[in-house]
Design an enzyme around this catalytic site. Structure first.
Site, short mmCIF file in Angstrom:
data_model
loop_
_atom_site.label_atom_id
_atom_site.label_comp_id
_atom_site.label_asym_id
_atom_site.label_seq_id
_atom_site.Cartn_x
_atom_site.Cartn_y
_atom_site.Cartn_z
N HIS A 19 -108.42 -21.32 -7.57
CA HIS A 19 -107.20 -20.51 -7.52
C HIS A 19 -106.53 -20.62 -6.16
CE1 HIS A 19 -109.65 -18.15 -10.59
NE2 HIS A 19 -108.75 -18.83 -11.25
N ASP A 118 -101.86 -14.58 -9.54
CA ASP A 118 -102.28 -15.59 -10.50
C ASP A 118 -102.81 -14.91 -11.77
OD1 ASP A 118 -104.83 -14.86 -9.73
OD2 ASP A 118 -105.04 -16.51 -8.31
C1 UDX Z 1 -111.53 -22.79 -12.66
C2 UDX Z 1 -110.97 -23.22 -14.04
O1 UDX Z 1 -111.86 -23.86 -14.83
C3 UDX Z 1 -109.68 -23.90 -13.89
O2 UDX Z 1 -109.22 -24.58 -15.04
C4 UDX Z 1 -108.79 -22.80 -13.54
O3 UDX Z 1 -107.47 -23.15 -13.66
C5 UDX Z 1 -109.19 -22.34 -12.14
O4 UDX Z 1 -110.56 -21.88 -12.17
P1 UDX Z 1 -112.82 -24.58 -11.00
O5 UDX Z 1 -114.10 -24.48 -11.71
O6 UDX Z 1 -112.77 -24.14 -9.62
O7 UDX Z 1 -111.61 -23.85 -11.72
O8 UDX Z 1 -112.35 -26.11 -11.15
P2 UDX Z 1 -111.01 -26.82 -10.76
O9 UDX Z 1 -109.83 -26.14 -11.34
O10 UDX Z 1 -111.18 -28.23 -11.14
O11 UDX Z 1 -110.93 -26.65 -9.18
C6 UDX Z 1 -111.93 -27.09 -8.32
C7 UDX Z 1 -111.29 -27.50 -7.01
O12 UDX Z 1 -112.31 -27.66 -6.05
C8 UDX Z 1 -110.56 -28.83 -7.11
O13 UDX Z 1 -109.37 -28.77 -6.37
C9 UDX Z 1 -111.51 -29.83 -6.48
O14 UDX Z 1 -110.86 -30.89 -5.82
C10 UDX Z 1 -112.28 -28.97 -5.51
N1 UDX Z 1 -113.65 -29.49 -5.40
C11 UDX Z 1 -114.57 -29.20 -6.36
C12 UDX Z 1 -113.97 -30.28 -4.33
O15 UDX Z 1 -113.13 -30.56 -3.47
N2 UDX Z 1 -115.26 -30.73 -4.24
C13 UDX Z 1 -116.21 -30.47 -5.14
O16 UDX Z 1 -117.34 -30.94 -4.99
C14 UDX Z 1 -115.87 -29.67 -6.25
#
Ligand code: UDX
Length: 471
Positions: A19, A118
């Site tokens: 988020h 959000d």
């Molecule tokens: C969750 C939901 O699943 C997502 O769809 C929603 O909109 C927001 O909350 P999350 O599990 O955090 O999200 O996944 P994602 O939305 O893909 O965000 C993860 C973020 O962390 C990405 O920007 C990714 O680049 C970053 N990240 C994750 C890293 O930089 N390194 C990592 O090892 C893992």
């Protein structure tokens, strides 16, 4: 002290890296337009934001201010506050502090005109309205998920029984047919707190002055049209893809980039389940053995497995206990895959990894930010959704956009090592993988254009900036 002419916006961000990143990127894009001051309130401790982000925060432009209203530590939350409910709790817990802040800003030289929240922040609408501040929603997922969510209260009104009882897929305007298996997990029990909270949340969306979506028109024309055609839906602005820019030379994250530099171009599968996603021990073992059988190069971000249910560790990315995650790999796995794969605990610099020329595929939990990052860098995907709206996201990229393959879950609830090996080979070596890659490259071009000057999202952000100025 801020200048009298500036338009001031406050953004309240739910806990979770997924988020924080898009809201922060939105602030950066908006700040490109003159005369905007932005105060971002994060509801997680600033120290829990990953290192790469700390670098950006340290170089913040002076017209973006970052405040932290940290939520109570996880162990102190009420037993009833689980998963999505924990996020909602962190917002409601912070409403008195938000009220105090808005009260003091409202009587300052530079009172805010708008509050952006959000998905989980609608309860803050009431506080904004107390100070005559216009509430906006920033939807951090797709137009499709937004369209689906906005249907939810109406569906709930007419539905008797459970969604699983549907024999036919749900057919809703602007959405592909949705079977119960594609629905967010909280929808499978209409009595649970998270489900009831979402119905209540989506009911309130219509009170917003506008809704911003982290997507772009060219990606989702049908869902976007359905949103525009619905006169009950407030004005929608597509503002994506809002993706963190690569930090060349600043991050390396457990040596990931140095290792990638040594691999052949287009040869590596990146495997990561987002900021909070984890597998069971058994599933982790099958994934490891499938990766090994595929004989493909891989970079795998390994998190400590859970016992029964995928976790949604929204309260930060880098947890110290994740360092022990490598202990859960099958015996001898690291030695047998040495030279072929790199396994890193907890966290990798994902944007830089996906932007690296050696990376040719992404096995992902289908978090919306991960999908946008993959699209922007033209990397086709293997869809392995775990929780929240990730099933909907998987449906969109596999059946709708056809830029991803999805491994089949076996009768025992596991994706077997054979199935893992099959989909990986299909993506990395097969004809199908080639076609997916071609389509992903086209989307990458469209995504880049959308945020470039005069692109659809660029124009939408410019319109938003103008609309905010005349509030
Ligand atoms: C969750 C939901 O699943 C997502 O769809 C929603 O909109 C927001 O909350 P999350 O599990 O955090 O999200 O996944 P994602 O939305 O893909 O965000 C993860 C973020 O962390 C990405 O920007 C990714 O680049 C970053 N990240 C994750 C890293 O930089 N390194 C990592 O090892 C893992």
């Amino acid at each position: 002290m801020a200048d009298l002419k500036r338009t001031h916006i406050v953004m309240l961000c739910s806990p979770g890296v997924g988020h924080f990143i898009p809201i922060f990127e939105l602030a950066k894009h908006l700040a490109h337009h003159d005369d905007l001051t932005i105060t971002i309130i994060t509801t997680q401790p600033i120290t829990s934001i990953p290192d790469s982000y700390q670098t950006i925060i340290n170089s913040l432009q002076s017209d973006i201010h970052l405040l932290s209203f940290p939520s109570p530590p996880y162990h102190s939350l009420p037993e009833s506050a689980k998963d999505e409910s924990r996020i909602m709790f962190s917002i409601s817990h912070n409403l008195p502090r938000l009220r105090e802040l808005l009260r003091s800003l409202a009587s300052s030289d530079n009172p805010p005109v708008a509050l952006f929240v959000d998905l989980f922040g609608v309860d803050a609408f009431d506080v904004a309205m107390e100070f005559k501040i216009h509430p906006y929603i920033f939807s951090t997922s797709s137009c499709f998920a937004l369209r689906f969510g906005l249907h939810l209260p109406k569906l709930d009104d007419v539905l008797t029984g459970e969604f699983q009882d549907f024999l036919e897929p749900l057919r809703l305007p602007g959405c592909p047919p949705i079977s119960p298996k594609d629905m967010p997990d909280f929808m499978l029990d209409r009595g649970n707190t998270a489900y009831l909270s979402f119905v209540r949340i989506f009911k309130r969306y219509v009170e917003a002055k506008g809704i911003l979506v982290n997507s772009f028109e060219e990606l989702e024309p049908v869902a976007m049209k359905a949103l525009k055609d619905d006169e009950d839906v407030p004005l929608v602005y597509t503002v994506g893809p809002l993706v963190r820019t690569c930090l060349t030379g600043v991050v390396n994250g457990a040596g990931c980039l140095t290792w990638l530099d040594k691999q052949p171009l287009g040869s590596v599968l990146y495997v990561s389940f987002g900021s909070g996603g984890t597998l069971t021990r058994e599933q982790m073992k099958e994934l490891a053995l499938g990766l090994e059988m595929s004989k493909q190069r891989f970079l795998w971000v390994v998190k400590t497995p859970h016992e029964s249910k995928p976790s949604a560790a929204y309260f930060g990315g880098q947890t110290p206990e994740s360092i022990t995650s490598l202990e859960f790999l099958p015996d001898g796995f690291l030695a047998r895959t040495e030279g072929l794969g790199l396994v890193v605990p907890a966290w990798a610099p994902q944007v830089e990894v996906l932007g690296h020329a050696s990376v040719a595929g992404f096995m992902s939990h289908c978090g919306w930010n991960s999908i946008l990052e993959s699209i922007l860098h033209g990397v086709p995907m293997l869809a392995w959704p775990l929780y929240a709206e990730q099933n909907l996201n998987a449906l969109m990229i596999v059946d709708g956009l056809k830029v991803a393959l999805r491994p089949q879950v076996g009768d025992n609830g596991l994706v077997t090592r054979d199935e893992v090996c099959r989909v990986i080979k299909c993506l990395m070596e097969g004809m199908e993988g080639k076609e997916l890659r071609e389509r992903m490259k086209q989307l990458s071009v469209a995504a880049t254009k959308a945020v470039a000057e005069d692109g659809s999202s660029f124009k939408s952000i410019s319109k938003l900036a103008l609309d905010l100025k005349i509030l």
